[in-house]
Design a protein around this motif. Structure first.
Motif, short mmCIF file in Angstrom:
data_model
loop_
_atom_site.label_atom_id
_atom_site.label_comp_id
_atom_site.label_asym_id
_atom_site.label_seq_id
_atom_site.Cartn_x
_atom_site.Cartn_y
_atom_site.Cartn_z
N CYS A 79 27.25 27.86 -26.98
CA CYS A 79 28.30 28.87 -26.84
C CYS A 79 29.66 28.24 -26.61
CB CYS A 79 28.01 29.80 -25.67
SG CYS A 79 26.54 30.81 -25.85
N ALA A 80 30.68 28.91 -27.17
CA ALA A 80 32.06 28.58 -26.84
C ALA A 80 32.38 29.18 -25.47
CB ALA A 80 32.99 29.14 -27.91
N GLY A 81 33.60 28.95 -25.00
CA GLY A 81 33.98 29.39 -23.67
C GLY A 81 33.94 30.88 -23.47
N ASP A 82 34.11 31.68 -24.55
CA ASP A 82 34.06 33.14 -24.42
C ASP A 82 32.65 33.69 -24.64
OD1 ASP A 82 33.76 32.76 -27.12
OD2 ASP A 82 35.36 34.13 -27.72
N LEU A 83 31.66 32.78 -24.66
CA LEU A 83 30.25 33.11 -24.83
C LEU A 83 29.88 33.52 -26.25
CD1 LEU A 83 29.44 34.92 -21.46
CD2 LEU A 83 29.20 32.50 -22.05
N THR A 84 30.79 33.32 -27.19
CA THR A 84 30.43 33.50 -28.60
C THR A 84 29.40 32.44 -28.97
OG1 THR A 84 32.62 34.33 -29.14
CG2 THR A 84 31.29 33.50 -30.96
N MET A 105 38.47 17.98 -27.68
CA MET A 105 37.22 18.46 -28.26
C MET A 105 36.91 19.85 -27.73
SD MET A 105 34.81 15.07 -27.99
CE MET A 105 33.51 15.80 -28.97
N THR A 106 36.18 20.63 -28.54
CA THR A 106 35.80 21.98 -28.14
C THR A 106 34.86 21.92 -26.94
OG1 THR A 106 35.96 22.71 -30.42
CG2 THR A 106 34.72 24.11 -28.91
N ALA A 107 35.17 22.73 -25.92
CA ALA A 107 34.31 22.81 -24.74
C ALA A 107 33.15 23.75 -25.04
CB ALA A 107 35.12 23.30 -23.55
N LEU A 108 31.94 23.32 -24.72
CA LEU A 108 30.73 24.07 -25.05
C LEU A 108 29.83 24.21 -23.83
CD1 LEU A 108 29.85 22.17 -28.36
CD2 LEU A 108 30.92 24.45 -28.21
N VAL A 109 29.12 25.33 -23.78
CA VAL A 109 28.07 25.51 -22.78
C VAL A 109 26.79 25.89 -23.51
CG1 VAL A 109 29.57 26.10 -20.85
CG2 VAL A 109 28.79 27.90 -22.38
N VAL A 110 25.66 25.53 -22.92
CA VAL A 110 24.36 25.79 -23.54
C VAL A 110 23.56 26.72 -22.64
CG1 VAL A 110 22.11 24.73 -24.00
CG2 VAL A 110 24.17 23.72 -24.95
N GLY A 111 22.88 27.67 -23.27
CA GLY A 111 21.94 28.53 -22.57
C GLY A 111 20.55 28.36 -23.15
N VAL A 112 19.55 28.33 -22.27
CA VAL A 112 18.17 28.11 -22.68
C VAL A 112 17.29 29.22 -22.10
CG1 VAL A 112 16.20 26.52 -22.60
CG2 VAL A 112 18.55 25.60 -22.70
N ASP A 113 16.44 29.77 -22.93
CA ASP A 113 15.47 30.79 -22.51
C ASP A 113 14.08 30.22 -22.76
OD1 ASP A 113 13.82 32.97 -22.16
OD2 ASP A 113 14.59 34.09 -23.88
N ILE A 114 13.41 29.82 -21.68
CA ILE A 114 12.07 29.23 -21.82
C ILE A 114 11.03 30.33 -21.61
CG2 ILE A 114 10.43 27.54 -20.93
CD1 ILE A 114 12.75 25.78 -20.12
N GLY A 115 10.44 30.78 -22.69
CA GLY A 115 9.41 31.81 -22.64
C GLY A 115 8.04 31.20 -22.82
N GLY A 116 7.02 32.03 -22.67
CA GLY A 116 5.66 31.53 -22.76
C GLY A 116 5.26 31.07 -24.14
N THR A 117 5.90 31.61 -25.18
CA THR A 117 5.56 31.26 -26.55
C THR A 117 6.65 30.44 -27.22
OG1 THR A 117 4.27 33.29 -26.75
CG2 THR A 117 4.88 32.17 -28.79
N THR A 118 7.89 30.87 -27.08
CA THR A 118 9.00 30.17 -27.72
C THR A 118 10.12 29.90 -26.71
OG1 THR A 118 10.11 32.21 -28.41
CG2 THR A 118 8.53 31.24 -29.95
N VAL A 160 18.84 36.44 -22.81
CA VAL A 160 18.53 35.55 -21.69
C VAL A 160 19.30 34.24 -21.82
CG1 VAL A 160 16.72 34.22 -20.55
CG2 VAL A 160 16.28 36.58 -21.27
N ALA A 161 19.31 33.67 -23.02
CA ALA A 161 20.00 32.40 -23.22
C ALA A 161 21.51 32.54 -23.03
CB ALA A 161 19.69 31.84 -24.61
N VAL A 162 22.10 33.62 -23.54
CA VAL A 162 23.53 33.84 -23.34
C VAL A 162 23.84 34.04 -21.86
CG1 VAL A 162 25.46 35.42 -23.79
CG2 VAL A 162 23.98 34.67 -25.67
N GLY A 163 22.96 34.77 -21.17
CA GLY A 163 23.14 34.95 -19.74
C GLY A 163 23.06 33.64 -18.98
N ALA A 164 22.16 32.75 -19.39
CA ALA A 164 22.07 31.44 -18.76
C ALA A 164 23.34 30.64 -19.00
CB ALA A 164 20.85 30.69 -19.30
N ALA A 165 23.90 30.75 -20.21
CA ALA A 165 25.17 30.08 -20.50
C ALA A 165 26.30 30.68 -19.67
CB ALA A 165 25.49 30.20 -21.99
N ALA A 166 26.27 31.99 -19.47
CA ALA A 166 27.28 32.65 -18.65
C ALA A 166 27.22 32.17 -17.21
CB ALA A 166 27.11 34.16 -18.71
N ARG A 167 26.04 31.86 -16.73
CA ARG A 167 25.90 31.31 -15.37
C ARG A 167 26.64 29.98 -15.26
NH1 ARG A 167 21.83 30.10 -11.37
NH2 ARG A 167 23.00 29.02 -9.74
N VAL A 168 26.55 29.16 -16.29
CA VAL A 168 27.28 27.89 -16.29
C VAL A 168 28.77 28.15 -16.16
CG1 VAL A 168 27.79 25.79 -17.59
CG2 VAL A 168 25.50 26.78 -17.69
#
Length: 323
Positions: free
Chosen positions: A20-25, A1-14, A289-297
């Motif tokens: 993301c795939a492994g290359d952060l696409t 199965m395709t390996a996936l990572v998730v990034g989340v950006d929790i802001g005050g409004t949204t 922000v969300a992609v950066g959070a996924a990159a941290r993973v």
């Protein structure tokens, strides 16, 4: 199965969630309202619901979740330490523990500005650059440092916070200090400075629209903001010999208003090194922000992987990737 990572950006409004795939696409994304008034459990719950929906739409093997959150965070403990009064029950909340319990995968927490810079340095406007100052001009002004190809947060987690260094006048800042860059270049500051000049209560967006029409007071407010940002860039260049800068946040959407001022100021007073300074708008937009959070993973699960100038993964002499 395709390996996936998730990034989340929790802001005050949204809350922005990217898958993301492994290359952060980015394979898929979803934006949902943040229930900031309902407490930490509700905010993380809304993000988790979005993650599950994305996984239903794009099946794969989830390896981990990264979260970028506004405020002061303990990245190692995965807990929010200090949050603004727009968030109820957020300070003290254990974000990563809640995500790991719900999804059964590792989770990691970052300050949102650190996540922004990580995203831009791994897959955005400054991908592959070894040394960068990232600046976000939003409700406030945040800063973060990328040195020698890695995020540098300092011994106390506050490195790069150029928005709260004095020397930019005498106006009181929201943090309790005086004369900080945030008093000139944040969205709140743009509206406040325009209001002081005109007696009109308007939003930062309305100030930008007025400046675009040639309103002299609005133009003057943007001139002061751009000059302040340029001064912060020169301070960083002088102290750290960093010559690449990336700017994001809501105010940066008015790049056509602020960029010329930054460039004029830098041209009039070049850095002591004599090397040209590159100042770029964020390349990932609302995903940064969300992609950066996924990159941290990805970095936590396989710390040996590195990037080259195009932001793609360098897998030479590396074991088989886990992401």
């Amino acid at each position: 199965m395709t390996a996936l990572v998730v990034g989340v950006d929790i802001g005050g409004t949204t809350t922005q969630v990217v898958l993301c795939a492994g290359d952060l696409t980015v394979a898929d994304r979803l934006e949902v309202p943040t229930p900031a008034a309902e407490g930490g459990a509700a905010m993380v719950g809304a993000a988790l619901d979005a993650v599950r929906l994305l996984l239903d739409r794009t099946p794969g093997r989830l390896l981990g979740v990264g979260v970028g959150a506004a405020g002061v965070v303990d990245a190692r403990a995965g807990r929010v330490l200090v949050a603004s009064d727009s968030f109820r029950g957020w300070a003290g909340f254990g974000v990563t523990a809640e995500v790991e319990r719900a999804l059964g995968v590792p989770a990691f927490l970052d300050n949102d500005v650190n996540a922004f810079l990580r995203g831009e340095a791994m897959a955005g406007a400054v991908a592959g650059e070894p040394d960068v100052l990232g600046m976000t001009l939003g409700t406030g002004v945040g800063g973060a440092l990328w040195l020698n190809g890695a995020l540098y947060d300092g011994p106390h987690g506050a490195a790069g916070e150029i928005g709260h260094v004095p020397g930019f006048g005498e106006l009181p800042c929201t943090c309790g200090g005086r004369g900080h860059l945030e008093t000139l270049a944040s969205g709140r500051a743009l509206a406040a400075r325009y209001g002081e000049r005109t007696g009109r209560a308007v939003s930062a967006r309305e100030v930008a629209e007025a400046a675009g029409r040639g309103d002299a007071d609005a133009v003057a407010v943007y001139e002061a903001a751009g000059a302040g940002v340029a001064r912060a860039i020169l301070v960083t260049a002088g102290l750290l010999d960093v010559t690449t800068f990336v700017i994001g946040g809501g105010v940066s959407r008015s790049w056509a208003l602020i960029e010329p001022v930054i460039r004029r100021t830098l041209a009039a007073e070049p850095p002591v090194s004599g090397h040209p300074l590159r100042v770029l708008p964020a390349g990932l937009g609302g995903d940064a922000v969300a992609v950066g959070a996924a990159a941290r993973v990805r970095a936590e699960l396989d710390p040996h992987r590195a990037t080259k100038g195009n932001g793609k993964v360098n897998e030479e002499n590396q074991p088989s990737p886990t992401v």
